[in-house]
Enzyme design. Structure first.
Site, short mmCIF file in Angstrom:
data_model
loop_
_atom_site.label_atom_id
_atom_site.label_comp_id
_atom_site.label_asym_id
_atom_site.label_seq_id
_atom_site.Cartn_x
_atom_site.Cartn_y
_atom_site.Cartn_z
N SER A 92 0.77 -1.24 0.06
CA SER A 92 0.20 0.03 0.05
C SER A 92 0.97 1.27 -0.01
CB SER A 92 -0.99 0.05 1.29
OG SER A 92 -2.20 -0.55 1.12
N SER A 139 -3.60 1.60 -3.57
CA SER A 139 -4.55 1.73 -2.71
C SER A 139 -4.92 0.17 -2.31
CB SER A 139 -5.90 2.32 -3.24
OG SER A 139 -7.17 2.38 -2.44
#
Length: 390
Positions: free
Chosen positions: A344, A359
């Site tokens: 991430s 994301s």
């Protein structure tokens, strides 16, 4: 990067220890993304990048070089062709087989409009719905309350419809069926089954590079003047951040999640930023020379602290994602690149152009999957940041 570490490293080490920081020249406004610069068009692809495209796309060196050049041309051409299409614009994407940008134009467009679009060098396809109509339909779907079995939805410009992804095992669920009924009332909708629900890719503390906040490990995205950008779900404003060696880096100055998934971290305490995306030994560390948006169909690669370097293609822009924890995030870009927890916030790059920060997604890098990123230009615009460039 912390200065004390440099005593043990040469220049190559400096580039590696940027730990996924990457940059491109862009003013703070996301609405005014820069046109392709001469350096972007003239800069040859590294041997490592060409090898990655051979591995991930099955291309020869010559084919990879040709594709990268064609993608650069398509990226620069897209805003020109969009303006030529005017209100008849129905979307655009890169056709990898033809090596050209394809522009959709509504079937009621004037012949002069079709001629104007073709004159730009783009291929033309006639469609029923304009991009504005499809975006309006998606916006109506955005206002619906999505159950857990609905994974995401987006405008698919090449199919000229709004595509709703549903977890295959939940497709018969009453709440899912009710959502789909309402979605179809919003406009042209196609339903697609996916194997599992998406999730964000933060991870609990484990050994390894990038950065830590609390008990979460994430990956640095792109350097900006004064810090770096990353995913919003990795930390809240005010949270402290430590680096690969657990020494203090700085603080989350802004963070937004859900609805968005972006954040930026200030850098100090002997750390500084470098304009590099880490190649992890798979490819050479990549300098970034801009942030022009890659069209659908273009190749794209991701760098992250767990699974390192992987490549794929851009599948969709402006997708709304319903993560498995109930968090809904808008305006993400979908890719065929895999990722796993800890990736991430990491860098997405196309050629030498910064694209966004990781994301979440579904799947993994053993069996494959799909991953979304938050576009970097939106983050710069939101916080008034400027990318640090090579």
């Amino acid at each position: 990067m912390r200065r004390s570490r440099l005593r043990h490293l040469g220049l190559a080490g400096l580039l590696v220890l940027g730990s996924l920081t990457a940059v491109g020249t862009l003013p703070a406004s996301a609405a005014d993304a820069p046109s392709a610069s001469p350096s972007a068009n003239e800069q040859p692809a590294s041997a490592g990048l060409l090898e990655a495209m051979r591995h991930d796309f099955g291309l020869t060196r010559a084919e990879a070089e040709h594709r990268l050049a064609a993608e650069r041309d398509a990226t620069a051409l897209e805003p020109v062709a969009r303006r030529a299409a005017g209100n008849a614009f129905g979307g655009s994407w890169f056709d990898a087989d033809a090596g050209k940008l394809t522009v959709a134009v509504t079937s009621d467009a004037a012949p002069s409009t079709l001629r104007a679009v073709r004159a730009t060098g783009a291929q033309v396809r006639t469609v029923e719905h304009s991009a504005r109509q499809l975006d309006a339909a998606k916006a109506r779907v955005d206002r619906l309350d999505a159950p857990a079995g609905v994974s995401s939805w987006r405008v698919d410009q090449s199919a000229n419809t709004v595509v709703v992804d549903v977890v295959a095992s939940d497709r018969a669920d009453n709440d899912v069926q009710d959502f789909l009924k309402q979605a179809r009332e919003a406009g042209p909708v196609t339903v697609r089954s996916v194997p599992s629900a998406p999730r964000t890719f933060a991870a609990g503390t484990v050994g390894g590079d990038p950065y830590y906040t609390g008990n979460v490990r994430c990956s640095i995205g792109f350097s900006v003047h004064g810090g770096f950008v990353t995913a919003g779900h990795c930390g809240r404003a005010g949270a402290g951040v430590s680096g690969w060696d657990r020494s203090y880096i700085g603080t989350f100055q802004g963070s937004s999640f859900p609805d968005n998934d972006y954040a930026w971290v200030s850098v100090g305490s002997g750390w500084w930023t470098v304009p590099v995306v880490l190649g992890w030994g798979t490819v050479s560390d990549q300098l970034v020379r801009g942030s022009n948006v890659a069209p659908v169909g273009a190749s794209i690669c991701r760098s992250g602290s767990t699974t390192h370097w992987h490549c794929g293609t851009v599948l969709a822009h402006n997708e709304t994602v319903n993560y498995s924890d109930g968090s809904v995030v808008h305006q993400l870009t979908k890719t065929s690149v895999c990722a796993e927890p800890g990736d991430s916030g990491g860098s997405f790059i196309s050629g030498d152009q910064a694209q966004g920060v990781t994301s979440g997604g579904w799947g993994n890098c053993s069996s494959g999957g799909e991953t979304w990123f938050q576009p970097v230009n939106e983050i710069l615009n939101r916080y008034g940041l400027t990318l640090h460039t090579a």
